[in-house]
Motif scaffolding. Structure first.
Motif, PDB file in Angstrom:
ATOM      1  N   GLY A  64      -7.467  80.868  30.270  1.00  0.00           N
ATOM      2  CA  GLY A  64      -8.668  80.190  30.737  1.00  0.00           C
ATOM      3  C   GLY A  64      -8.744  80.192  32.249  1.00  0.00           C
ATOM      4  N   VAL A  65      -9.911  80.501  32.786  1.00  0.00           N
ATOM      5  CA  VAL A  65     -10.127  80.531  34.235  1.00  0.00           C
ATOM      6  C   VAL A  65     -11.296  79.608  34.557  1.00  0.00           C
ATOM      7  CG1 VAL A  65     -10.750  81.937  36.223  1.00  0.00           C
ATOM      8  CG2 VAL A  65      -9.262  82.882  34.447  1.00  0.00           C
ATOM      9  N   ILE A  66     -11.066  78.656  35.444  1.00  0.00           N
ATOM     10  CA  ILE A  66     -12.116  77.735  35.877  1.00  0.00           C
ATOM     11  C   ILE A  66     -12.507  78.096  37.309  1.00  0.00           C
ATOM     12  CG2 ILE A  66     -12.753  75.327  36.278  1.00  0.00           C
ATOM     13  CD1 ILE A  66     -10.610  74.528  34.222  1.00  0.00           C
ATOM     14  N   VAL A  67     -13.760  78.506  37.486  1.00  0.00           N
ATOM     15  CA  VAL A  67     -14.280  78.856  38.808  1.00  0.00           C
ATOM     16  C   VAL A  67     -15.463  77.948  39.113  1.00  0.00           C
ATOM     17  CG1 VAL A  67     -13.555  81.261  38.611  1.00  0.00           C
ATOM     18  CG2 VAL A  67     -15.866  80.613  37.926  1.00  0.00           C
ATOM     19  N   HIS A  68     -15.851  77.889  40.379  1.00  0.00           N
ATOM     20  CA  HIS A  68     -17.012  77.071  40.730  1.00  0.00           C
ATOM     21  C   HIS A  68     -18.301  77.728  40.262  1.00  0.00           C
ATOM     22  CE1 HIS A  68     -14.815  74.699  44.160  1.00  0.00           C
ATOM     23  NE2 HIS A  68     -14.340  74.466  42.964  1.00  0.00           N
ATOM     24  N   ASP A  69     -18.421  79.042  40.447  1.00  0.00           N
ATOM     25  CA  ASP A  69     -19.647  79.734  40.019  1.00  0.00           C
ATOM     26  C   ASP A  69     -19.381  81.228  40.093  1.00  0.00           C
ATOM     27  OD1 ASP A  69     -22.126  80.740  39.490  1.00  0.00           O
ATOM     28  OD2 ASP A  69     -23.169  79.711  41.105  1.00  0.00           O
ATOM     29  N   VAL A  70     -19.276  81.883  38.944  1.00  0.00           N
ATOM     30  CA  VAL A  70     -18.916  83.306  38.928  1.00  0.00           C
ATOM     31  C   VAL A  70     -20.021  84.172  39.519  1.00  0.00           C
ATOM     32  CG1 VAL A  70     -19.820  83.946  36.660  1.00  0.00           C
ATOM     33  CG2 VAL A  70     -17.709  85.015  37.506  1.00  0.00           C
ATOM     34  N   SER A  71     -21.249  83.644  39.658  1.00  0.00           N
ATOM     35  CA  SER A  71     -22.307  84.422  40.303  1.00  0.00           C
ATOM     36  C   SER A  71     -22.158  84.439  41.821  1.00  0.00           C
ATOM     37  CB  SER A  71     -23.689  83.868  39.930  1.00  0.00           C
ATOM     38  OG  SER A  71     -23.897  82.581  40.497  1.00  0.00           O
ATOM     39  N   ASP A  72     -21.348  83.546  42.380  1.00  0.00           N
ATOM     40  CA  ASP A  72     -21.026  83.553  43.800  1.00  0.00           C
ATOM     41  C   ASP A  72     -20.149  84.781  44.068  1.00  0.00           C
ATOM     42  OD1 ASP A  72     -19.656  83.176  46.262  1.00  0.00           O
ATOM     43  OD2 ASP A  72     -19.835  81.002  46.100  1.00  0.00           O
ATOM     44  N   PRO A  73     -20.507  85.637  45.032  1.00  0.00           N
ATOM     45  CA  PRO A  73     -19.708  86.850  45.283  1.00  0.00           C
ATOM     46  C   PRO A  73     -18.224  86.571  45.513  1.00  0.00           C
ATOM     47  CG  PRO A  73     -21.774  86.967  46.491  1.00  0.00           C
ATOM     48  CD  PRO A  73     -21.694  85.570  45.905  1.00  0.00           C
ATOM     49  N   TYR A  74     -17.912  85.438  46.126  1.00  0.00           N
ATOM     50  CA  TYR A  74     -16.505  85.070  46.346  1.00  0.00           C
ATOM     51  C   TYR A  74     -15.750  85.023  45.024  1.00  0.00           C
ATOM     52  CZ  TYR A  74     -12.564  82.035  47.814  1.00  0.00           C
ATOM     53  OH  TYR A  74     -11.317  81.498  48.058  1.00  0.00           O
ATOM     54  N   PHE A  75     -16.312  84.308  44.055  1.00  0.00           N
ATOM     55  CA  PHE A  75     -15.633  84.167  42.764  1.00  0.00           C
ATOM     56  C   PHE A  75     -15.764  85.422  41.914  1.00  0.00           C
ATOM     57  CE2 PHE A  75     -16.505  79.759  44.041  1.00  0.00           C
ATOM     58  CZ  PHE A  75     -15.200  79.303  44.078  1.00  0.00           C
ATOM     59  N   ASP A 240     -33.359  74.248  65.605  1.00  0.00           N
ATOM     60  CA  ASP A 240     -34.312  73.213  66.033  1.00  0.00           C
ATOM     61  C   ASP A 240     -33.629  72.159  66.902  1.00  0.00           C
ATOM     62  OD1 ASP A 240     -36.282  74.527  64.636  1.00  0.00           O
ATOM     63  OD2 ASP A 240     -36.184  73.196  62.881  1.00  0.00           O
ATOM     64  N   ASP A 241     -32.378  71.798  66.530  1.00  0.00           N
ATOM     65  CA  ASP A 241     -31.659  70.763  67.268  1.00  0.00           C
ATOM     66  C   ASP A 241     -31.015  71.287  68.551  1.00  0.00           C
ATOM     67  OD1 ASP A 241     -32.390  69.044  65.266  1.00  0.00           O
ATOM     68  OD2 ASP A 241     -30.423  68.972  64.294  1.00  0.00           O
ATOM     69  N   SER A 242     -30.592  72.561  68.523  1.00  0.00           N
ATOM     70  CA  SER A 242     -29.877  73.136  69.675  1.00  0.00           C
ATOM     71  C   SER A 242     -30.410  74.540  69.949  1.00  0.00           C
ATOM     72  CB  SER A 242     -28.362  73.180  69.399  1.00  0.00           C
ATOM     73  OG  SER A 242     -27.841  71.902  69.116  1.00  0.00           O
ATOM     74  N   PRO A 243     -31.592  74.653  70.523  1.00  0.00           N
ATOM     75  CA  PRO A 243     -32.184  75.978  70.753  1.00  0.00           C
ATOM     76  C   PRO A 243     -31.426  76.847  71.742  1.00  0.00           C
ATOM     77  CG  PRO A 243     -33.485  74.252  71.805  1.00  0.00           C
ATOM     78  CD  PRO A 243     -32.469  73.556  70.973  1.00  0.00           C
ATOM     79  N   ASP A 244     -30.438  76.260  72.440  1.00  0.00           N
ATOM     80  CA  ASP A 244     -29.676  77.028  73.422  1.00  0.00           C
ATOM     81  C   ASP A 244     -28.403  77.649  72.843  1.00  0.00           C
ATOM     82  OD1 ASP A 244     -28.490  74.583  73.002  1.00  0.00           O
ATOM     83  OD2 ASP A 244     -28.083  74.165  75.128  1.00  0.00           O
ATOM     84  N   LEU A 245     -28.225  77.619  71.542  1.00  0.00           N
ATOM     85  CA  LEU A 245     -27.045  78.249  70.927  1.00  0.00           C
ATOM     86  C   LEU A 245     -27.023  79.743  71.232  1.00  0.00           C
ATOM     87  CD1 LEU A 245     -26.959  76.682  67.330  1.00  0.00           C
ATOM     88  CD2 LEU A 245     -25.571  76.030  69.302  1.00  0.00           C
ATOM     89  N   THR A 246     -25.816  80.271  71.378  1.00  0.00           N
ATOM     90  CA  THR A 246     -25.674  81.727  71.552  1.00  0.00           C
ATOM     91  C   THR A 246     -24.833  82.355  70.441  1.00  0.00           C
ATOM     92  OG1 THR A 246     -23.700  81.510  72.958  1.00  0.00           O
ATOM     93  CG2 THR A 246     -25.872  81.523  74.052  1.00  0.00           C
ATOM     94  N   ALA A 247     -24.255  81.533  69.558  1.00  0.00           N
ATOM     95  CA  ALA A 247     -23.461  82.069  68.449  1.00  0.00           C
ATOM     96  C   ALA A 247     -23.482  81.075  67.287  1.00  0.00           C
ATOM     97  CB  ALA A 247     -22.018  82.336  68.882  1.00  0.00           C
ATOM     98  N   ILE A 248     -23.447  81.618  66.076  1.00  0.00           N
ATOM     99  CA  ILE A 248     -23.351  80.801  64.864  1.00  0.00           C
ATOM    100  C   ILE A 248     -22.234  81.366  63.995  1.00  0.00           C
ATOM    101  CG2 ILE A 248     -24.493  80.137  62.704  1.00  0.00           C
ATOM    102  CD1 ILE A 248     -27.147  80.158  64.182  1.00  0.00           C
ATOM    103  N   VAL A 249     -21.349  80.487  63.572  1.00  0.00           N
ATOM    104  CA  VAL A 249     -20.292  80.848  62.623  1.00  0.00           C
ATOM    105  C   VAL A 249     -20.628  80.201  61.289  1.00  0.00           C
ATOM    106  CG1 VAL A 249     -17.843  80.717  62.051  1.00  0.00           C
ATOM    107  CG2 VAL A 249     -18.547  81.011  64.441  1.00  0.00           C
ATOM    108  N   ALA A 250     -20.802  81.017  60.267  1.00  0.00           N
ATOM    109  CA  ALA A 250     -21.045  80.516  58.916  1.00  0.00           C
ATOM    110  C   ALA A 250     -19.750  80.688  58.120  1.00  0.00           C
ATOM    111  CB  ALA A 250     -22.185  81.288  58.246  1.00  0.00           C
ATOM    112  N   LEU A 251     -19.334  79.635  57.440  1.00  0.00           N
ATOM    113  CA  LEU A 251     -18.014  79.657  56.812  1.00  0.00           C
ATOM    114  C   LEU A 251     -17.980  80.307  55.437  1.00  0.00           C
ATOM    115  CD1 LEU A 251     -16.443  76.313  58.055  1.00  0.00           C
ATOM    116  CD2 LEU A 251     -16.302  78.628  59.002  1.00  0.00           C
ATOM    117  N   ASN A 252     -19.033  81.054  55.091  1.00  0.00           N
ATOM    118  CA  ASN A 252     -18.919  82.105  54.087  1.00  0.00           C
ATOM    119  C   ASN A 252     -20.049  83.102  54.309  1.00  0.00           C
ATOM    120  OD1 ASN A 252     -21.225  81.178  52.721  1.00  0.00           O
ATOM    121  ND2 ASN A 252     -20.253  81.223  50.714  1.00  0.00           N
ATOM    122  N   ASP A 253     -19.924  84.287  53.740  1.00  0.00           N
ATOM    123  CA  ASP A 253     -20.879  85.360  54.013  1.00  0.00           C
ATOM    124  C   ASP A 253     -22.257  85.092  53.424  1.00  0.00           C
ATOM    125  OD1 ASP A 253     -18.975  86.734  55.430  1.00  0.00           O
ATOM    126  OD2 ASP A 253     -18.477  88.118  53.805  1.00  0.00           O
TER     127      ASP A 253
END
Length: 338
Positions: A64-75, A240-253
């Motif tokens: 048995g394998v329990i994943v959060h969501d197999v449609s998520d590319p990570y899983f 909207d809150d910080s229009p002066d950003l120069t980089a964004i890091v998203a913690l998954n693709d």
């Protein structure tokens, strides 16, 4: 439609003998008996009842394998590795989607235990929820006392073997990419607060910020749901809150893909006006425009290693196998223009 009794009569054997031969039992029978039964199966075009066979052999064959969501590319990538090893070992894999609902994970452990699976693998993140962790630990302990095996992927406070992705180190690598490139105003799209994966990746980012004398103020961190649409919504909020950003890091693709779509609709050029870094190195990371700089985890290998440990003989003490993170630099990030 032919039945097992029909096969037994045609072969001149008992139904029990016919069943053992058809199911591949290791109990010895003569070659002549086996040939008679298999010839009868062929002549009658008998098809075994797969459900009945599964119930009879569940403890020996199913995992048995329990994943959060197999449609998520990570899983999906992790599941691919799990199934590769399971198939090579003649095992059936039962996939359970919890959709990040802790109560559903508890229910699935009970259901899998009732099916007498040989092992249970938890392939999703741990939770910052002591009550849930205590309840899950109790259920898994009861399961292992009956001979079941447990392995996990990610940081969990649970019994069993573990494959430990280097989430904190990966967060640090993402941070070095942006802070080391001269970016001072960096936005972060994190996953759900309750997940240990989110905590670990953020910790690595903060370590990199400190290393370069930078900060990550709370107003520049937006928590989302590890999917494309929530990543897009979080990006709009950051811009909207910080229009002066120069980089964004998203913690998954998946969230990073949402970020790229919002930047495109707002006419913000990547990477000349905004650098974007993702996490996980999903297959799509190579195909988006511009191709996504991201932190790579060996997801398929992680799944394969978790399944291998689950099928091996029990070790005297729980094993922890690290899975290293590496940065894959592509076109979506660049040093801050001066």
């Amino acid at each position: 439609m032919a039945t097992l009794a029909d096969v037994a009569r045609r072969a001149g054997v008992s139904p029990a003998t016919a069943s053992r031969i058809i199911s591949g039992s290791t109990k010895l029978v003569t070659d002549e008996l086996r040939e008679r039964v298999l010839r009868a199966v062929d002549e009658l075009q008998y098809v075994p009842n797969a459900h009945a066979q599964f119930l009879a052999r569940a403890q020996r064959t199913a995992v048995g394998v329990i994943v959060h969501d197999v449609s998520d590319p990570y899983f999906a990538e992790i599941t691919r590795g799990l199934q590769q090893v399971a198939t090579a070992n003649g095992r059936l894999v039962i996939i359970c989607n919890s959709y990040r609902d802790p109560s559903r994970e508890l229910e699935y452990v009970e259901l899998l235990r009732a099916q007498q699976v040989a092992a249970i693998i938890l392939a999703g993140s741990g939770y910052h929820d002591p009550a849930f962790t205590k309840a899950l630990t109790g259920k898994l302990a009861a399961y292992t006392r009956t001979g079941g095996r447990v392995s996990v992927i990610g940081r969990h406070e649970l019994p069993g073997d573990a494959v430990m992705p280097a989430n904190a180190d990966g967060g640090h690598l993402a941070g070095v990419e942006v802070f080391g490139g001269g970016h001072r105003k960096v936005g972060v799209i994190a996953g759900p607060k309750v997940l240990t994966t989110t905590t670990d990746r953020l910790a690595g980012l903060r370590r990199a910020a400190k290393q370069y004398g930078r900060t990550l103020p709370p107003r520049r961190i937006v928590f989302a749901d590890f999917d494309r649409d929530s990543g897009a919504a979080a990006t709009r909020r950051l811009l909207d809150d910080s229009p002066d950003l120069t980089a964004i890091v998203a913690l998954n693709d998946s969230m990073a893909v949402g970020t790229l779509s919002v930047l495109r609709e707002r006419g913000i050029a990547v990477p000349s006006q905004m650098s974007v870094v993702g996490f996980d190195d999903m297959p799509i990371a190579r195909d988006v425009t511009p191709a996504l700089t991201t932190v790579r985890l060996p997801l398929t290998e992680m799944g394969a290693r978790a399944m291998t440990m689950a099928l091996e003989d029990r070790a005297r003490t729980p094993r922890v196998e690290p899975a290293a993170a590496t940065l894959v630099h592509r076109e979506s990030s660049a040093p801050l223009a001066t």
